[in-house]
Enzyme design. Structure first.
Site, PDB file in Angstrom:
ATOM      1  N   GLN A   1      86.491 -48.890-104.193  1.00  0.00           N
ATOM      2  CA  GLN A   1      87.327 -48.928-102.990  1.00  0.00           C
ATOM      3  C   GLN A   1      88.789 -48.792-103.395  1.00  0.00           C
ATOM      4  O   GLN A   1      89.196 -49.217-104.467  1.00  0.00           O
ATOM      5  CB  GLN A   1      87.151 -50.251-102.253  1.00  0.00           C
ATOM      6  CG  GLN A   1      85.720 -50.511-101.809  1.00  0.00           C
ATOM      7  CD  GLN A   1      85.602 -51.746-100.939  1.00  0.00           C
ATOM      8  OE1 GLN A   1      85.397 -51.635 -99.741  1.00  0.00           O
ATOM      9  NE2 GLN A   1      85.701 -52.909-101.526  1.00  0.00           N
TER      10      GLN A   1
ATOM     11  N   ASP B   1      81.033 -59.377 -91.914  1.00  0.00           N
ATOM     12  CA  ASP B   1      82.499 -59.282 -91.996  1.00  0.00           C
ATOM     13  C   ASP B   1      82.820 -58.122 -92.938  1.00  0.00           C
ATOM     14  O   ASP B   1      83.305 -58.318 -94.048  1.00  0.00           O
ATOM     15  CB  ASP B   1      83.035 -60.617 -92.546  1.00  0.00           C
ATOM     16  CG  ASP B   1      84.548 -60.635 -92.660  1.00  0.00           C
ATOM     17  OD1 ASP B   1      85.212 -59.817 -92.001  1.00  0.00           O
ATOM     18  OD2 ASP B   1      85.072 -61.476 -93.415  1.00  0.00           O
TER      19      ASP B   1
ATOM     20  N   ASP C   1      85.163 -50.992 -92.103  1.00  0.00           N
ATOM     21  CA  ASP C   1      84.636 -50.028 -91.130  1.00  0.00           C
ATOM     22  C   ASP C   1      83.575 -49.148 -91.798  1.00  0.00           C
ATOM     23  O   ASP C   1      83.368 -49.226 -93.000  1.00  0.00           O
ATOM     24  CB  ASP C   1      85.780 -49.154 -90.594  1.00  0.00           C
ATOM     25  CG  ASP C   1      86.722 -49.970 -89.750  1.00  0.00           C
ATOM     26  OD1 ASP C   1      86.529 -50.017 -88.534  1.00  0.00           O
ATOM     27  OD2 ASP C   1      87.654 -50.573 -90.329  1.00  0.00           O
TER      28      ASP C   1
HETATM   29  N1  SAM Z   1      88.044 -58.020 -91.058  1.00  0.00           N
HETATM   30  C1  SAM Z   1      87.910 -56.912 -91.864  1.00  0.00           C
HETATM   31  C2  SAM Z   1      87.816 -55.644 -91.122  1.00  0.00           C
HETATM   32  O1  SAM Z   1      86.880 -55.481 -90.344  1.00  0.00           O
HETATM   33  O2  SAM Z   1      88.687 -54.804 -91.283  1.00  0.00           O
HETATM   34  C3  SAM Z   1      86.812 -57.090 -92.870  1.00  0.00           C
HETATM   35  C4  SAM Z   1      87.340 -57.869 -93.998  1.00  0.00           C
HETATM   36  S1  SAM Z   1      86.402 -58.056 -95.440  1.00  0.00           S
HETATM   37  C5  SAM Z   1      87.720 -57.941 -96.586  1.00  0.00           C
HETATM   38  C6  SAM Z   1      85.462 -56.570 -95.696  1.00  0.00           C
HETATM   39  C7  SAM Z   1      84.694 -56.610 -97.013  1.00  0.00           C
HETATM   40  O3  SAM Z   1      83.507 -55.842 -96.926  1.00  0.00           O
HETATM   41  C8  SAM Z   1      85.476 -56.052 -98.211  1.00  0.00           C
HETATM   42  O4  SAM Z   1      85.865 -57.097 -99.070  1.00  0.00           O
HETATM   43  C9  SAM Z   1      84.482 -55.090 -98.882  1.00  0.00           C
HETATM   44  O5  SAM Z   1      84.492 -55.181-100.290  1.00  0.00           O
HETATM   45  C10 SAM Z   1      83.166 -55.542 -98.260  1.00  0.00           C
HETATM   46  N2  SAM Z   1      82.091 -54.537 -98.323  1.00  0.00           N
HETATM   47  C11 SAM Z   1      82.127 -53.231 -97.968  1.00  0.00           C
HETATM   48  N3  SAM Z   1      80.942 -52.644 -98.206  1.00  0.00           N
HETATM   49  C12 SAM Z   1      80.124 -53.590 -98.715  1.00  0.00           C
HETATM   50  C13 SAM Z   1      78.764 -53.610 -99.171  1.00  0.00           C
HETATM   51  N4  SAM Z   1      78.010 -52.502 -99.134  1.00  0.00           N
HETATM   52  N5  SAM Z   1      78.253 -54.782 -99.612  1.00  0.00           N
HETATM   53  C14 SAM Z   1      78.995 -55.904 -99.644  1.00  0.00           C
HETATM   54  N6  SAM Z   1      80.281 -55.948 -99.252  1.00  0.00           N
HETATM   55  C15 SAM Z   1      80.848 -54.816 -98.771  1.00  0.00           C
END
Ligand code: SAM
Length: 293
Positions: free
Chosen positions: A41, A167, A170
């Site tokens: 990322q 959480d 997108d």
């Molecule tokens: N509130 C936020 C938003 O909707 O914009 C979300 C915040 S949180 C930081 C999102 C997290 O999802 C990130 O830390 C990212 O690393 C995680 N993420 C994305 N894809 C993922 C996956 N396949 N498995 C686990 N975590 C994932």
């Protein structure tokens, strides 16, 4: 809580381009420059004089210090007060521990599993904005798994969790499979009967298609009467209101909390209380017409 501007630091105009022909420009200080993490990322951390720290992944804002409580408190407390006796919670994504910070306020909770693919999200948050994570990093009930949630959930036992909180970022890059039918089925499987899922869906004005798609995905599995849409105003998502899909496994969606909310026990709170619980879950005429008729 917001830090003062450091002298002689690099400034830039960050532009988020998540929406069609609309962008949000922030004149800010660069705290962590945009770079690709080993987990695929693009991560950056900025500081804005009004909004505080702003975490960005793949060009999209994850939270802003100014209004993060609206999102994190609702994502944690809404499901916790919509399920009879939640003991085990799964947070998919949420590596910043903002949702976990709120969950650990419940003494009855036994286990909070936070599954985030990218440990750098946690490291950067804890280093520069530790209050986002509150007491979660040292609470023994919080188990952190730095793995892809697709694999984690596929291997979890059926009926393992009373609440699943998606959480996530997108529907881009490593998060794309989390928005598919297969993953949604797995989430349904790991929920207990009467258990509840909440998941980010998008701006009801600027991402109508995404909200519709996320609702349809949930409706297919959980059934029409079990699915609701929470709408909350946020600065983080341009074009408020922001939609969160909530779905109950083998139960009816209700805007009323299942028990009186103990706001004293949950302090400090900035947004969530009994009224907030119902207000975000009641359908406005707009939401009814656009997404439920
Ligand atoms: N509130 C936020 C938003 O909707 O914009 C979300 C915040 S949180 C930081 C999102 C997290 O999802 C990130 O830390 C990212 O690393 C995680 N993420 C994305 N894809 C993922 C996956 N396949 N498995 C686990 N975590 C994932």
């Amino acid at each position: 809580m917001m830090s003062v501007r450091r002298p002689q630091s690099k400034r830039k105009i960050f532009r988020e381009r998540l929406y069609t022909n609309i962008s949000l420009g922030l004149e800010c200080e660069v705290i962590v420059r945009e770079h690709k993490t080993p987990f695929g990322q693009k991560l950056a951390l900025y500081l804005h004089t009004v909004l505080g720290h702003v975490l960005v992944l793949d060009g999209n804002i994850q939270w802003m210090e100014k209004d993060e409580a609206i999102y994190h408190e609702t994502m944690a407390h809404w499901p916790m007060n919509a399920v009879a006796a939640p003991r085990r919670v799964l947070v998919v994504g949420g590596g910043d521990l903002g949702v976990a910070r709120e969950l650990v306020k419940y003494p009855t909770l036994e286990q909070v599993d936070v599954v985030d693919i990218d440990p750098e999200v946690r490291e950067v948050t804890l280093k520069y904005v530790p209050h986002i994570a509150g007491n979660a990093p040292t609470d023994p009930r919080v188990r952190k798994f730095d793995v892809d949630a697709v694999h984690f959930v596929a291997e979890a036992a059926g009926g393992e969790y009373d609440v699943v909180i998606l959480d996530t970022t997108d529907e881009v890059n490593v998060a794309t499979p989390l928005f598919g039918d297969t993953f949604q089925r797995e989430v349904y499987r790991v929920l207990t009967e009467g258990g509840l899922m909440v998941r980010v869906a998008g701006s009801v004005f600027l991402q109508e298609g995404e909200v519709r798609k996320t609702l349809a995905l949930a409706r297919r599995l959980f059934g029409e009467g079990s699915v609701g849409l929470l709408t909350l105003p946020t600065m983080m998502y341009l074009g408020c209101f922001f939609g969160i899909v909530a779905a109950v496994k083998k139960g009816k969606f209700s805007a009323t909390p299942v028990r009186p909310i103990d706001s004293v026990q949950l302090q400090p709170l900035r947004w969530y209380d009994e009224r907030w619980h119902s207000v975000v879950a009641e359908r406005s005429a707009y939401v009814q017409e656009k997404f439920f008729s």
